[in-house]
Design a protein around this motif. Structure first.
Motif, PDB file in Angstrom:
ATOM      1  N   LEU A 145      -4.228  24.712   0.004  1.00  0.00           N
ATOM      2  CA  LEU A 145      -3.715  23.905  -1.100  1.00  0.00           C
ATOM      3  C   LEU A 145      -2.345  23.332  -0.765  1.00  0.00           C
ATOM      4  O   LEU A 145      -2.043  22.172  -1.085  1.00  0.00           O
ATOM      5  N   GLY A 146      -1.497  24.123  -0.107  1.00  0.00           N
ATOM      6  CA  GLY A 146      -0.172  23.643   0.268  1.00  0.00           C
ATOM      7  C   GLY A 146      -0.235  22.499   1.253  1.00  0.00           C
ATOM      8  O   GLY A 146       0.540  21.534   1.146  1.00  0.00           O
ATOM      9  N   THR A 147      -1.169  22.539   2.213  1.00  0.00           N
ATOM     10  CA  THR A 147      -1.305  21.450   3.186  1.00  0.00           C
ATOM     11  C   THR A 147      -1.721  20.157   2.505  1.00  0.00           C
ATOM     12  O   THR A 147      -1.206  19.074   2.827  1.00  0.00           O
ATOM     13  N   VAL A 148      -2.650  20.246   1.555  1.00  0.00           N
ATOM     14  CA  VAL A 148      -3.087  19.046   0.821  1.00  0.00           C
ATOM     15  C   VAL A 148      -1.920  18.444   0.032  1.00  0.00           C
ATOM     16  O   VAL A 148      -1.668  17.229   0.086  1.00  0.00           O
ATOM     17  N   ILE A 149      -1.191  19.290  -0.693  1.00  0.00           N
ATOM     18  CA  ILE A 149      -0.045  18.797  -1.473  1.00  0.00           C
ATOM     19  C   ILE A 149       1.035  18.243  -0.552  1.00  0.00           C
ATOM     20  O   ILE A 149       1.611  17.172  -0.816  1.00  0.00           O
ATOM     21  N   ASP A 150       1.316  18.941   0.535  1.00  0.00           N
ATOM     22  CA  ASP A 150       2.343  18.488   1.476  1.00  0.00           C
ATOM     23  C   ASP A 150       1.977  17.145   2.096  1.00  0.00           C
ATOM     24  O   ASP A 150       2.846  16.288   2.283  1.00  0.00           O
ATOM     25  N   PHE A 151       0.694  16.971   2.422  1.00  0.00           N
ATOM     26  CA  PHE A 151       0.250  15.703   3.008  1.00  0.00           C
ATOM     27  C   PHE A 151       0.475  14.545   2.042  1.00  0.00           C
ATOM     28  O   PHE A 151       0.993  13.486   2.424  1.00  0.00           O
ATOM     29  N   LEU A 152       0.099  14.752   0.781  1.00  0.00           N
ATOM     30  CA  LEU A 152       0.262  13.697  -0.215  1.00  0.00           C
ATOM     31  C   LEU A 152       1.738  13.420  -0.500  1.00  0.00           C
ATOM     32  O   LEU A 152       2.146  12.256  -0.661  1.00  0.00           O
ATOM     33  N   LEU A 153       2.555  14.467  -0.565  1.00  0.00           N
ATOM     34  CA  LEU A 153       3.983  14.285  -0.805  1.00  0.00           C
ATOM     35  C   LEU A 153       4.658  13.568   0.362  1.00  0.00           C
ATOM     36  O   LEU A 153       5.483  12.665   0.159  1.00  0.00           O
ATOM     37  N   ALA A 154       4.314  13.966   1.586  1.00  0.00           N
ATOM     38  CA  ALA A 154       4.899  13.312   2.764  1.00  0.00           C
ATOM     39  C   ALA A 154       4.461  11.850   2.846  1.00  0.00           C
ATOM     40  O   ALA A 154       5.249  10.973   3.226  1.00  0.00           O
ATOM     41  N   LEU A 155       3.202  11.581   2.474  1.00  0.00           N
ATOM     42  CA  LEU A 155       2.709  10.207   2.479  1.00  0.00           C
ATOM     43  C   LEU A 155       3.454   9.347   1.471  1.00  0.00           C
ATOM     44  O   LEU A 155       3.881   8.217   1.777  1.00  0.00           O
ATOM     45  N   SER A 156       3.640   9.870   0.260  1.00  0.00           N
ATOM     46  CA  SER A 156       4.369   9.123  -0.761  1.00  0.00           C
ATOM     47  C   SER A 156       5.836   8.955  -0.393  1.00  0.00           C
ATOM     48  O   SER A 156       6.461   7.937  -0.703  1.00  0.00           O
ATOM     49  N   LEU A 157       6.385   9.941   0.309  1.00  0.00           N
ATOM     50  CA  LEU A 157       7.794   9.880   0.694  1.00  0.00           C
ATOM     51  C   LEU A 157       8.040   8.806   1.750  1.00  0.00           C
ATOM     52  O   LEU A 157       9.075   8.140   1.744  1.00  0.00           O
ATOM     53  N   THR A 158       7.094   8.632   2.668  1.00  0.00           N
ATOM     54  CA  THR A 158       7.247   7.593   3.686  1.00  0.00           C
ATOM     55  C   THR A 158       7.167   6.187   3.091  1.00  0.00           C
ATOM     56  O   THR A 158       7.732   5.247   3.648  1.00  0.00           O
ATOM     57  N   ASN A 159       6.463   6.062   1.968  1.00  0.00           N
ATOM     58  CA  ASN A 159       6.349   4.760   1.308  1.00  0.00           C
ATOM     59  C   ASN A 159       7.441   4.529   0.269  1.00  0.00           C
ATOM     60  O   ASN A 159       7.496   3.459  -0.338  1.00  0.00           O
ATOM     61  N   ALA A 160       8.287   5.532   0.048  1.00  0.00           N
ATOM     62  CA  ALA A 160       9.347   5.412  -0.957  1.00  0.00           C
ATOM     63  C   ALA A 160      10.537   4.644  -0.389  1.00  0.00           C
ATOM     64  O   ALA A 160      10.644   4.422   0.826  1.00  0.00           O
ATOM     65  N   GLY A 161      11.427   4.250  -1.279  1.00  0.00           N
ATOM     66  CA  GLY A 161      12.635   3.555  -0.851  1.00  0.00           C
ATOM     67  C   GLY A 161      13.595   4.491  -0.135  1.00  0.00           C
ATOM     68  O   GLY A 161      13.466   5.720  -0.201  1.00  0.00           O
ATOM     69  N   LYS A 162      14.552   3.897   0.534  1.00  0.00           N
ATOM     70  CA  LYS A 162      15.480   4.680   1.334  1.00  0.00           C
ATOM     71  C   LYS A 162      16.291   5.639   0.459  1.00  0.00           C
ATOM     72  O   LYS A 162      16.514   6.801   0.817  1.00  0.00           O
ATOM     73  N   ARG A 163      16.732   5.170  -0.689  1.00  0.00           N
ATOM     74  CA  ARG A 163      17.543   6.001  -1.589  1.00  0.00           C
ATOM     75  C   ARG A 163      16.732   7.165  -2.138  1.00  0.00           C
ATOM     76  O   ARG A 163      17.204   8.314  -2.141  1.00  0.00           O
ATOM     77  N   ASN A 164      15.515   6.864  -2.613  1.00  0.00           N
ATOM     78  CA  ASN A 164      14.662   7.929  -3.144  1.00  0.00           C
ATOM     79  C   ASN A 164      14.270   8.927  -2.069  1.00  0.00           C
ATOM     80  O   ASN A 164      14.154  10.120  -2.337  1.00  0.00           O
ATOM     81  N   ARG A 165      14.074   8.453  -0.829  1.00  0.00           N
ATOM     82  CA  ARG A 165      13.698   9.330   0.267  1.00  0.00           C
ATOM     83  C   ARG A 165      14.823  10.322   0.567  1.00  0.00           C
ATOM     84  O   ARG A 165      14.581  11.506   0.778  1.00  0.00           O
ATOM     85  N   ARG A 166      16.047   9.838   0.591  1.00  0.00           N
ATOM     86  CA  ARG A 166      17.182  10.722   0.860  1.00  0.00           C
ATOM     87  C   ARG A 166      17.322  11.770  -0.234  1.00  0.00           C
ATOM     88  O   ARG A 166      17.585  12.946   0.043  1.00  0.00           O
ATOM     89  N   TRP A 167      17.175  11.337  -1.466  1.00  0.00           N
ATOM     90  CA  TRP A 167      17.309  12.265  -2.594  1.00  0.00           C
ATOM     91  C   TRP A 167      16.233  13.342  -2.526  1.00  0.00           C
ATOM     92  O   TRP A 167      16.520  14.532  -2.711  1.00  0.00           O
TER      93      TRP A 167
END
Length: 282
Positions: A75-97
């Motif tokens: 379950l952690g790998t699935v959540i981590d994959f989705l979070l990392a995917l969304s983080l790469t598509n996020a803006g620079k400011r949101n990514r840093r935060w």
């Protein structure tokens, strides 16, 4: 001859590191391995391993540790994959935060984490009281001091570390590949199934290994929360070395070897999966 001398000079800089590995990893490991086969009368034998795999308390501890490690890892790998995917598509400011938040939560463990979960989901926790007042039965009857109740804590361990480990893997996916896939009318799901995930599979399997090991050896928070109320392998191992009533270092060493063998088995399985994906790509 000159190259040989140069190589030895370069290796000299790594000698302190090699000495640390020898004295802090290899020497304790071989001592533990020798103790696990010692019968206490100066002879070697498998009596401790026989006791582990015939006594119910140890079998239950191994089963509980494997169950919670596998479930939290998947379950952690699935959540981590989705979070990392969304983080790469996020803006620079949101990514840093968000990365700052991940770094903060990854170091939040031990006694502070235990107190936080007891405050939120304990017998008189905030969310449990809200569930009782709102008539939400599953929340009102939530038992943090059980194996299933502790699952949320183990999942908490996995999310920050797994997301941080998977973030570099997403940088391997080039924008040109996504654009080419779109031009060929390839859906996003098909792109990740055929191209993205196979390319990232070595990183994903490495993350799975880290998450499984992290869950399997987790000790401080479960010990503070349930002590021996829920049998877990790390707690059983610690009790053999620092038990108040009776110390049995030989049995603790055998349990440690069993834990190591479980990790090696999972590592072998993940390597096989990685090789299958690499063959599929070829």
């Amino acid at each position: 001859m000159k190259n040989f001398k140069k190589n030895w000079r370069k290796m000299g800089f790594f000698m302190p590191f090699f000495l640390l590995i020898i004295f802090f990893l290899f020497v304790p490991f071989f001592q533990m391995l020798a103790k696990s086969f010692s019968t206490g009368s100066g002879q070697l034998g498998f009596s401790w391993y026989v006791e582990i795999f015939t006594k119910t308390s140890y079998l239950v501890a191994i089963k509980n540790s494997i169950w919670i490690a596998i479930c939290s890892t998947i379950l952690g790998t699935v959540i981590d994959f989705l979070l990392a995917l969304s983080l790469t598509n996020a803006g620079k400011r949101n990514r840093r935060w968000y990365q700052s938040l991940l770094n903060l939560t990854s170091t939040f463990a031990g006694l502070p984490l235990t107190l936080a979960f007891v405050t939120l989901l304990g017998t008189a926790g905030v969310f449990v009281l809200i569930g009782k007042n709102a008539g939400i039965s599953w929340l009102a009857n939530y038992n943090l001091y059980s194996l299933k109740g502790m699952f949320i804590i183990f999942l908490y361990f996995q999310i920050p570390m797994g997301t941080l480990l998977l973030l570099p893997a997403f940088h391997e996916i080039r924008k040109e590949w996504k654009e080419a896939a779109l031009l060929m009318n390839c859906s996003t799901f098909r792109f990740w199934r055929k191209i993205g995930i196979p390319i990232m599979m070595p990183s994903v399997m490495g993350t799975v290994n880290m998450l499984f090991a992290n869950a399997l050896i987790a000790y401080t928070t479960p010990y503070l929360l349930v002590n021996n109320g829920v049998p877990l392998l790390p707690i059983k191992i610690t009790d053999m070395f620092v038990g108040d009533v009776r110390q049995r270092p030989e049995l603790g060493s055998a349990l440690s070897i069993v834990m190591l063998l479980i990790m090696l088995l999972v590592l072998t399985c993940t390597n096989l999966v990685k090789k299958l994906f690499q063959k599929g790509r070829k």
